[in-house]
Structure formats: structure tokens, C-alpha cells
Design a protein around this motif. Structure first.
Motif, PDB file in Angstrom:
ATOM      1  N   LEU A 174       9.891   6.820  -5.929  1.00 39.22           N
ATOM      2  CA  LEU A 174       9.003   6.886  -7.090  1.00 39.22           C
ATOM      3  C   LEU A 174       8.061   5.684  -7.110  1.00 39.22           C
ATOM      4  O   LEU A 174       6.861   5.825  -7.372  1.00 39.22           O
ATOM      5  CB  LEU A 174       9.825   6.940  -8.375  1.00 39.22           C
ATOM      6  CG  LEU A 174       9.035   7.003  -9.679  1.00 39.22           C
ATOM      7  CD1 LEU A 174       8.157   8.236  -9.725  1.00 39.22           C
ATOM      8  CD2 LEU A 174      10.000   6.997 -10.863  1.00 39.22           C
ATOM      9  N   ASN A 175       8.583   4.504  -6.810  1.00 31.92           N
ATOM     10  CA  ASN A 175       7.742   3.305  -6.755  1.00 31.92           C
ATOM     11  C   ASN A 175       6.676   3.422  -5.675  1.00 31.92           C
ATOM     12  O   ASN A 175       5.545   2.966  -5.857  1.00 31.92           O
ATOM     13  CB  ASN A 175       8.597   2.059  -6.531  1.00 31.92           C
ATOM     14  CG  ASN A 175       9.376   1.664  -7.763  1.00 31.92           C
ATOM     15  OD1 ASN A 175       9.036   2.050  -8.877  1.00 31.92           O
ATOM     16  ND2 ASN A 175      10.445   0.914  -7.570  1.00 31.92           N
ATOM     17  N   HIS A 181       5.261   6.248  -4.581  1.00 32.28           N
ATOM     18  CA  HIS A 181       4.237   7.182  -5.060  1.00 32.28           C
ATOM     19  C   HIS A 181       3.363   6.519  -6.120  1.00 32.28           C
ATOM     20  O   HIS A 181       2.136   6.706  -6.124  1.00 32.28           O
ATOM     21  CB  HIS A 181       4.894   8.455  -5.603  1.00 32.28           C
ATOM     22  CG  HIS A 181       5.467   9.303  -4.521  1.00 32.28           C
ATOM     23  ND1 HIS A 181       4.815  10.389  -3.992  1.00 32.28           N
ATOM     24  CD2 HIS A 181       6.634   9.204  -3.837  1.00 32.28           C
ATOM     25  CE1 HIS A 181       5.549  10.929  -3.041  1.00 32.28           C
ATOM     26  NE2 HIS A 181       6.663  10.220  -2.920  1.00 32.28           N
ATOM     27  N   ARG A 182       3.985   5.740  -6.984  1.00 34.61           N
ATOM     28  CA  ARG A 182       3.228   5.018  -8.016  1.00 34.61           C
ATOM     29  C   ARG A 182       2.256   4.034  -7.366  1.00 34.61           C
ATOM     30  O   ARG A 182       1.098   3.945  -7.762  1.00 34.61           O
ATOM     31  CB  ARG A 182       4.199   4.281  -8.947  1.00 34.61           C
ATOM     32  CG  ARG A 182       3.516   3.568 -10.089  1.00 34.61           C
ATOM     33  CD  ARG A 182       4.512   2.886 -11.020  1.00 34.61           C
ATOM     34  NE  ARG A 182       5.332   3.876 -11.694  1.00 34.61           N
ATOM     35  CZ  ARG A 182       6.665   3.907 -11.649  1.00 34.61           C
ATOM     36  NH1 ARG A 182       7.339   2.996 -10.981  1.00 34.61           N
ATOM     37  NH2 ARG A 182       7.335   4.831 -12.285  1.00 34.61           N
ATOM     38  N   GLU A 183       2.725   3.284  -6.361  1.00 34.78           N
ATOM     39  CA  GLU A 183       1.876   2.310  -5.667  1.00 34.78           C
ATOM     40  C   GLU A 183       0.676   2.991  -5.017  1.00 34.78           C
ATOM     41  O   GLU A 183      -0.456   2.519  -5.110  1.00 34.78           O
ATOM     42  CB  GLU A 183       2.703   1.570  -4.612  1.00 34.78           C
ATOM     43  CG  GLU A 183       1.916   0.577  -3.797  1.00 34.78           C
ATOM     44  CD  GLU A 183       1.504  -0.642  -4.589  1.00 34.78           C
ATOM     45  OE1 GLU A 183       0.471  -1.235  -4.246  1.00 34.78           O
ATOM     46  OE2 GLU A 183       2.210  -1.006  -5.542  1.00 34.78           O
ATOM     47  N   VAL A 232      -1.796   4.327  -7.828  1.00 36.03           N
ATOM     48  CA  VAL A 232      -2.575   3.230  -8.418  1.00 36.03           C
ATOM     49  C   VAL A 232      -3.623   2.740  -7.415  1.00 36.03           C
ATOM     50  O   VAL A 232      -4.784   2.503  -7.774  1.00 36.03           O
ATOM     51  CB  VAL A 232      -1.644   2.082  -8.874  1.00 36.03           C
ATOM     52  CG1 VAL A 232      -2.437   0.833  -9.213  1.00 36.03           C
ATOM     53  CG2 VAL A 232      -0.803   2.519 -10.053  1.00 36.03           C
TER      54      VAL A 232
END
Length: 91
Positions: free
Chosen positions: A13-14, A16-18, A21
């Protein structure tokens, strides 16, 4: 759910978030920012100082970070493969 499964999900999840963004900020800054963003993501997931071998039982923080790096590598690899395929078939 086991701890390892939770860490894996958190790491992915981190990642995909990175990437999300990074893509949005590059889109805001203009098309020329995209290649720099991709290069930066690739450099961020390279192992540093032998950190790729933490031992048999990595800490939860390392495991989550390793999962994030693995997911970013997998996404960048798939994106590079698709870009190459699109170049081969032409416009």
C-alpha cells in the motif's frame, strides 16, 4: 491475519501511495518532470549499504520497507515492459 501478511499489505500500500503521489506531483509540474520522477523512484529502491540482507528475521519496519521497495520494483518493471512493447508496435 498474520503479522507478515499485515506487513506485506502495508508495504505494498505504501508503494502504491508513493507512486501515486509521485505521478500526481509530476503531472502538476509538467511532462518533463515525469522522466525525473521515474528515475527517482528507481534509485530509491536500490539497496544501500548491504541493507538487502538484514538477516533471518527482519524487523517489522524493515519488512514493510522491503515490501514497499519490492512492489515499486515490480511496478516499474511492468511499466518498462509495457513502454517497450508500445515502442515496438509504434504510434
Amino acid at each position: 491475519m498474520t503479522d507478515m501478511a499485515r506487513q506485506e499489505i502495508e508495504g505494498r500500500l505504501n508503494a502504491h501511495r508513493e507512486i501515486l503521489v509521485s505521478l500526481l506531483s509530476a503531472a502538476i509540474n509538467g511532462p518533463e518532470a515525469v522522466s525525473g520522477m521515474v528515475r527517482s523512484l528507481g534509485e530509491d529502491v536500490l539497496p544501500k549499504d548491504g541493507a538487502e540482507d538484514p538477516g533471518l528475521t527482519p524487523s517489522a519496519g524493515y519488512a514493510s520497507g522491503a515490501e514497499k521497495a519490492d512492489e515499486i520494483r515490480a511496478i516499474l518493471s511492468a511499466a518498462n515492459d509495457r513502454a517497450e512493447a508500445l515502442r515496438r508496435i509504434g504510434p
